[in-house]
Design an enzyme around this catalytic site. Structure first.
Site, short mmCIF file in Angstrom:
data_model
loop_
_atom_site.label_atom_id
_atom_site.label_comp_id
_atom_site.label_asym_id
_atom_site.label_seq_id
_atom_site.Cartn_x
_atom_site.Cartn_y
_atom_site.Cartn_z
N TYR A 163 48.48 -4.32 -53.49
CA TYR A 163 48.25 -2.92 -53.13
C TYR A 163 46.99 -2.78 -52.25
CZ TYR A 163 46.94 2.00 -53.75
OH TYR A 163 46.56 3.29 -53.52
N VAL A 176 44.07 8.41 -46.57
CA VAL A 176 42.71 8.94 -46.59
C VAL A 176 41.84 8.45 -45.42
CG1 VAL A 176 42.65 9.41 -49.07
CG2 VAL A 176 41.89 7.18 -48.21
N1 GLU Z 1 42.74 3.15 -50.86
C1 GLU Z 1 42.93 4.46 -51.40
C2 GLU Z 1 43.16 4.36 -52.89
O1 GLU Z 1 43.88 3.48 -53.31
C3 GLU Z 1 44.14 5.03 -50.74
C4 GLU Z 1 44.34 6.42 -51.09
C5 GLU Z 1 45.04 7.17 -50.04
O2 GLU Z 1 45.08 6.89 -48.85
O3 GLU Z 1 45.59 8.16 -50.52
O4 GLU Z 1 42.67 5.16 -53.63
#
Ligand code: GLU
Length: 318
Positions: free
Chosen positions: A193, A263
């Site tokens: 992930y 994000v």
């Molecule tokens: N790297 C962020 C997380 O896992 C991604 C969140 C997103 O883009 O919504 O929290």
């Protein structure tokens, strides 16, 4: 209705840029600072591969949550719809993308949908491969084919930052292990992930993903079908209902385009049978959506008649 030209896109960017002031850049992403706040770029690629770009479309940002739709495509490919949605739900929800409360308070057997972090981690756990490296290689190769961008790469720095700031995601994953939702190796699912989030893309790459979804899962130049259309219908439906976090209802009403945001300020839009859209605008709101990018998506929908619920657009054309 306006005509899609680069001149029009430049004007649309100028109209949408002021919305950046109400957002903030996500400082957890390495090499990010306030100077990125005013960036806004867009690329649109139509069915006949015409490419229109404007603004800061050459910028590169990490995929972040836009990776969730790629993971979902691979899991659907590997296991089919029934098995995937045994592991994760398909309902939208009103909580934040990294919400932990829903895991405990509603249905503890699975996360609400594949677009929230818990759901995406559960989906990553399904992606087949003998090791994390092999599974990520499959993910990256799939993306390279979709975008026809051989040079796509993962930023080690972003990956390390995802791991270092990953306490909330670890909590989600271990909670799911405790309820029996996650039955594979938790650290491996998390590691995949984190890597998926760290692949760097520009507006054209994001637009190509949108186009892939919009034109039935064919690779851009070879026309090879990489994934059956029925899986893409599932992915686009989930994007429409959950792709813009807990603003998805708002975007369904105001834009009516299947979208997925991240994000980093990225947005992928897929208008079936018409075009793919890639947007980057790093200033995001408290829900995680690009403020200027979101404004731009709504404007494009209105000006170019892209709302999928807008039968009146077709009637006008008759
Ligand atoms: N790297 C962020 C997380 O896992 C991604 C969140 C997103 O883009 O919504 O929290």
């Amino acid at each position: 209705m306006k005509e899609l030209t680069e001149q029009y896109l430049m004007e649309a960017i100028e109209d949408s840029k002021p919305f950046a002031s109400s957002g903030n850049v996500n400082m957890n992403i390495p090499n990010t600072d306030e100077t990125l706040k005013d960036l806004l770029g867009v690329t649109i690629i139509t069915m006949d591969q015409e490419c229109y770009c404007a603004g800061d479309y050459m910028e590169c940002v990490p995929m972040q949550s836009t990776s969730k739709i790629i993971g979902l495509m691979l899991a659907l490919q590997d296991f089919g719809k029934d098995r995937v949605f045994q592991a994760v739900g398909m309902e939208p929800m009103g909580d934040f993308f990294n919400s932990i409360s829903q895991l405990e308070s509603y249905d503890t057997s699975k996360p609400f949908n594949p677009m929230i972090n818990a759901g995406a981690i559960a989906v990553a756990a399904l992606i087949k491969g003998q090791s994390v490296e092999k599974r990520f290689e499959r993910y990256l190769n799939f993306l390279k084919k979709i975008t026809s961008h051989e040079e796509l790469w993962m930023s080690e720095e972003v990956y390390e930052a995802e791991k270092a700031n990953g306490a909330r995601n670890r909590s989600l994953a271990y909670f799911m292990q405790s309820t029996g939702t996650l039955v594979t190796d938790v650290e491996e699912a998390l590691d995949l992930y984190f890597r998926m989030n760290a692949v760097m893309m520009n507006c054209e790459d994001f637009a190509r993903v949108g186009l892939f979804l919009a034109r039935g899962g064919r690779a851009p130049h070879t026309e090879e079908r990489l994934i059956p259309p029925h899986h893409l219908r599932t992915v686009k439906a989930i994007m429409m209902t959950s792709g813009m976090y807990n603003s998805s209802g708002h975007y369904a009403v105001e834009a009516g385009i299947p979208c997925k945001s991240g994000v980093s300020g990225s947005i992928i839009g897929a208008i079936p049978g018409r075009m793919g859209i890639g947007v980057i605008g790093p200033a995001i709101d408290e829900k995680g959506n690009s403020t200027a990018g979101g404004a731009l998506i709504k404007k494009l929908s209105q000006d170019l008649g892209l709302n999928m619920f807008g039968i009146e657009n077709i009637e006008k054309e008759r």
